[in-house]
Design an enzyme around this catalytic site. Structure first.
Site, PDB file in Angstrom:
ATOM      1  N   CYS A 196       0.903  -1.116  -0.062  1.00 13.03           N
ATOM      2  CA  CYS A 196      -0.133  -0.189   0.244  1.00 13.03           C
ATOM      3  C   CYS A 196       0.816   1.378   0.083  1.00 13.03           C
ATOM      4  O   CYS A 196       2.198   0.907  -0.243  1.00 13.03           O
ATOM      5  CB  CYS A 196      -0.694   0.108   1.475  1.00 13.03           C
ATOM      6  SG  CYS A 196      -0.397  -0.245   2.505  1.00 13.03           S
ATOM      7  N   ASP A 208      20.614  22.500 -31.342  1.00 15.01           N
ATOM      8  CA  ASP A 208      19.558  22.972 -29.952  1.00 15.01           C
ATOM      9  C   ASP A 208      18.928  22.807 -28.685  1.00 15.01           C
ATOM     10  O   ASP A 208      18.053  23.123 -28.211  1.00 15.01           O
ATOM     11  CB  ASP A 208      17.628  22.646 -30.680  1.00 15.01           C
ATOM     12  CG  ASP A 208      17.416  23.426 -32.026  1.00 15.01           C
ATOM     13  OD1 ASP A 208      18.001  24.600 -31.709  1.00 15.01           O
ATOM     14  OD2 ASP A 208      16.810  22.433 -33.073  1.00 15.01           O
ATOM     15  N   ASP A 248      15.559  19.539 -33.328  1.00 15.94           N
ATOM     16  CA  ASP A 248      16.625  17.694 -33.416  1.00 15.94           C
ATOM     17  C   ASP A 248      17.288  17.712 -32.335  1.00 15.94           C
ATOM     18  O   ASP A 248      17.514  16.853 -32.428  1.00 15.94           O
ATOM     19  CB  ASP A 248      17.139  18.319 -34.788  1.00 15.94           C
ATOM     20  CG  ASP A 248      18.086  19.384 -35.135  1.00 15.94           C
ATOM     21  OD1 ASP A 248      18.601  19.990 -33.230  1.00 15.94           O
ATOM     22  OD2 ASP A 248      18.273  19.762 -35.633  1.00 15.94           O
ATOM     23  N   ASP A 303      11.619  24.864 -33.553  1.00 17.43           N
ATOM     24  CA  ASP A 303      12.582  25.175 -34.063  1.00 17.43           C
ATOM     25  C   ASP A 303      12.455  25.140 -35.319  1.00 17.43           C
ATOM     26  O   ASP A 303      11.076  24.477 -35.727  1.00 17.43           O
ATOM     27  CB  ASP A 303      13.972  24.153 -34.228  1.00 17.43           C
ATOM     28  CG  ASP A 303      15.202  25.134 -34.499  1.00 17.43           C
ATOM     29  OD1 ASP A 303      15.774  25.543 -35.157  1.00 17.43           O
ATOM     30  OD2 ASP A 303      15.673  23.287 -35.479  1.00 17.43           O
ATOM     31  N   CYS A 323       3.290   1.922   2.657  1.00 16.86           N
ATOM     32  CA  CYS A 323       4.747   1.543   2.768  1.00 16.86           C
ATOM     33  C   CYS A 323       6.242   1.751   1.242  1.00 16.86           C
ATOM     34  O   CYS A 323       6.620   1.885   2.072  1.00 16.86           O
ATOM     35  CB  CYS A 323       4.774  -0.673   1.546  1.00 16.86           C
ATOM     36  SG  CYS A 323       3.162  -0.927   2.571  1.00 16.86           S
TER      37      CYS A 323
END
Length: 767
Positions: free
Chosen positions: A28, A653, A649, A450, A31
């Site tokens: 649960c 960038d 890309d 871009d 835990c």
């Protein structure tokens, strides 16, 4: 290895390292919090993140990882841990453990059901149907019925239900109760009271001698049912990883001497020469050295069309060779292959904790102790102020509170949705490198692109060819391409590619010369051909005014006009540009449809950028900026519009991808793209951007549905279980129904998360 902490957007200090542990015994949300706190207190641990759905813990160290210290910390918290492995064998072991767990739970459930059914029929049948009550009384007698129920219930709790006591009681004694503790206390209390009522009835006040064996047995059986269904559902949530693992061949055909022999995949080394026959998968990443074939790369890119491969082409491990044989040299093996890194990326994303999970963690840390306190308060209120028999009412309602409040659903609400959502994305070529980006992407308000290689194809191409009167297109293009074939300029290559695409026969070139800054000329097929800008034509004394209107139009479209003269006469005007990708316009329209602003940040000249923006309907254009300037523009757009995603890309960038709230790399899945971005779209199709956004929103919506159900369910049913409706409506919740309701809550959350497996991208968004 470098590590990324939960919530971080980039690798942190190189000295920080991480390990992954498989943790057993968590049931649960409480835990999860307990294991995390234990790990964070271990020596040298900088941070830890534990996932209930995957049963894994990511542990981040300040210095060299101390695996044993981390494992011991988990052990002291009452759970078992081992260092996880990421190879195929480890996945096989995990799958086997899951199958074994599911099979064991199934056996336990069947045994519990067989033993519980007679108890349920004897006790509840007597309550609901008087004929059953009379039948039991007249045949075996009430006393024998209770003793038989005692035997059967004892077998249930000592056999299939023993797991709740083995884990729950020690946790309770440590002062760190969990779900098992709630079940152990609830079922144990009902069982103990019933034992006293059966064998020592004189110890109980008059009118309170009743048995609740059926409650104890049914509680254990229903929770076993819930755990069995959870185990099966959890197996389905990790199917994406399993499918990715099956793409990796177990063996490879490797050249040893003059022959190719079959070797286990882990014996392949970088530099080895391998053979892929038709229908076989590429064993590792490599470079083709001989042969020609078409390769199905859909498992990486999501694109259905096979890709032609010849000498020098790159191939990716796991992709399928189709028609011919390929000999290739291994360049990346083992954990360095694209497939292995994708699997690691998906696993990391699936194990992540979203910011929304922080609220759940804070609540569940105190939830179980609070539930026990509410149960004790319920017992006290009913015992001191309840109607007769007060002790019976106190026991029944206190047990119902303990059982109905188990926080299983809370712990499963977020990680199961993440696992299924990330797995579904992986099937479609959408890879969330950071799970946290899932929530951040869903909250995005502006998407900045871009231009070159992202909105456009990234290389020039012939877009227009307008011939002067009396000239044939094919003849002019053939002569132009023949001359330009001697130039290495990108525009020249675009013109040659256009002629090749039309299968034109090129005349022989007898003379060639480049005029720096103006154009080129040559003699092709005995004809003198000049190609260049309008100023080159003027220098040659050739009037190009007849194309002036077309030239202005093409320039406004962001294209570069070029003129061609043959034997001193103007023959044609051409336009070369970096073509917009076919799906770019649809992608931007889809983003507008989702309510987002769209911007373009490019280093290209302003006129070209604005021309493309007009064609695509882009809201804001930032042109003529250097890579480092893109970061400042990202910050400006974010301050104006809100959370920002940058799409590029993944190579030049990288600074902007890292600076954005969400960096999205579109295209090839190169090393830099996968390292710089938060989200990687393996296909170059820009419809993947709105597709990824739609997936992130669908997953976050699914998480919110799960959390609402889990919290609202418990919040609403705890007061009902405590008996607040009894004074008004005479309604009480039986512990049996409380157990059923608790199991249903977890099953609902898992079932709702699994709906994401059927997620479909917006219409037309082929990724």
């Amino acid at each position: 290895m470098n590590a990324i902490r939960p919530g971080a957007s980039a690798p942190i200090q190189p000295f920080t390292q991480s390990i992954t542990l498989d943790v057993e015994g968590m049931s649960c949300a409480s835990c999860v919090g307990r294991v995390e706190r234990a790990l964070k207190a271990a020596p040298g641990v900088a941070d830890a993140s534990v996932n209930l759905a995957t049963q894994k813990a990511e542990v981040y160290f300040e210095h060299t990882p101390d695996v044993q210290a981390a494992i011991q910390a988990v052990g002291k918290a009452g759970y078992e841990a081992r260092q996880a492995r990421a190879d195929t064998a480890a996945q096989d072991e995990l799958a086997e453990r899951q199958r074994a767990e599911s099979a064991e739970l199934r056996r336990a459930l069947i045994i519990a059901f067989v033993l519980t059914l007679p108890v349920f029929l004897l006790e509840m049948g007597s309550h609901f149907f008087m004929p059953v009550h009379h039948f039991v009384a007249e045949t075996i007698g009430l006393e024998f019925s209770w003793r038989l129920q005692f035997v059967l219930t004892t077998l249930v709790l000592a056999g299939p239900g023993r797991r709740f006591f083995l884990r729950g009681v020690p946790a309770l004694l440590r002062g760190a109760p969990d779900m098992n503790s709630l079940v152990a206390v609830g079922a144990g209390a009902a069982y103990a009271y019933s034992v006293v009522a059966t064998f020592l009835p004189g110890l109980l006040p008059q009118g309170t001698v009743h048995v609740y064996f059926e409650a104890a047995a049914v509680i254990a059986t229903l929770i076993l049912l819930g755990r069995y269904l959870e185990a099966r559902a959890k197996g389905r949530t990790s199917e994406a990883i399993k499918r990715l693992m099956t793409l990796q061949p177990r063996t490879a055909r490797v050249r040893r001497g003059d022959d190719f022999i079959e070797l286990p995949i882990d014996q392949v080394q970088a530099g080895d020469t391998l053979l892929a026959r038709p229908g076989e998968r590429m064993a590792v990443d490599g470079e083709v050295v001989a042969g020609e074939s078409f390769v199905d790369e859909s498992m990486i890119t999501g694109e259905p069309d096979p890709v032609r491969k010849g000498e020098g082409a790159q191939v990716v491990g796991g992709t399928v060779n189709q028609s011919g044989s390929l000999t290739y040299r291994a360049t990346q093996v083992g954990a360095d292959t694209v497939l292995a890194r994708i699997i690691a990326m998906v696993e990391h994303a699936q194990a992540a904790k979203l910011p929304i999970q922080a609220l759940v963690d804070r609540i569940t840390m105190w939830f179980v102790p609070a539930v026990i306190a509410v149960a004790l308060l319920t017992c006290a209120v009913w015992f001191f102020w309840g109607p007769s028999p007060a002790l019976t009412f106190a026991l029944v309602n206190g047990v119902a509170v303990l059982i109905v409040a188990c926080p299983c659903a809370m712990g499963l609400a977020t990680p199961t949705s993440i696992m299924v959502g990330m797995g579904r994305g992986a099937q479609m070529g959408i890879f969330f490198r950071r799970g946290e980006a899932l929530q951040q992407f869903a909250e995005t308000r502006v998407v900045a692109f871009d231009k070159t290689g992202t909105l456009t194809l990234g290389k020039p191409a012939l877009t227009d060819l307008i011939t002067a009167e009396g000239w044939e297109r094919a003849d002019v293009l053939a002569h132009i391409a023949a001359v330009e074939g001697h130039s290495e300029h990108p525009i020249a290559q675009a013109l040659v590619a256009a002629a090749q695409a039309e299968s034109l026969s090129l005349p022989k070139v007898e003379q060639f010369q480049a005029e720096t800054g103006s154009g080129v000329w040559g003699v092709a097929g005995g004809r003198r051909v000049h190609i260049g800008a309008d100023r080159y034509m003027r220098k040659l004394g050739i009037d190009a005014q007849r194309f002036s209107d077309d030239a202005r139009r093409l320039a406004d479209e962001g294209k570069t006009p070029i003129y061609a003269a043959v034997d001193g006469r103007l023959a044609a005007m051409l336009a070369v540009a970096d073509p917009i990708k076919p799906t770019t316009s649809k992608a931007i329209a889809a983003l507008h449809g989702l309510g987002l602003k769209v911007a373009m940040i490019t280093g290209d000249d302003r006129r070209t950028a604005q021309a493309i923006a007009r064609q695509l309907g882009i809201d804001e254009v930032v042109a003529e900026v250097l890579p480092e300037g893109k970061v400042a523009e990202v910050e400006r757009l974010r301050s104006q519009h809100g959370a920002l995603a940058f799409v590029g890309d993944g190579i030049n960038d990288a600074p902007a991808l890292a600076a954005a709230d969400v960096g999205v790399a579109v295209g090839t899945g190169t090393d830099v793209a996968m390292e710089a971005a938060d989200v990687v779209l393996m296909s170059g199709d820009l419809m993947g951007v709105p597709g990824a956004l739609a997936l992130s929103r669908a997953t976050l919506r699914n998480i919110r549905q799960n959390l609402f159900w889990a919290f609202a369910y418990n919040t609403a049913l705890i007061p009902v279980a405590a008996g607040v409706l009894y004074p008004v409506m005479g309604v009480l919740m039986s512990p049996v129904f409380a157990a059923g309701a608790m199991a249903l809550s977890s099953v609902f959350v898992l079932g709702n998360a699994l709906r994401l497996r059927g997620f479909q991208l917006p219409a037309g968004s082929g990724v």
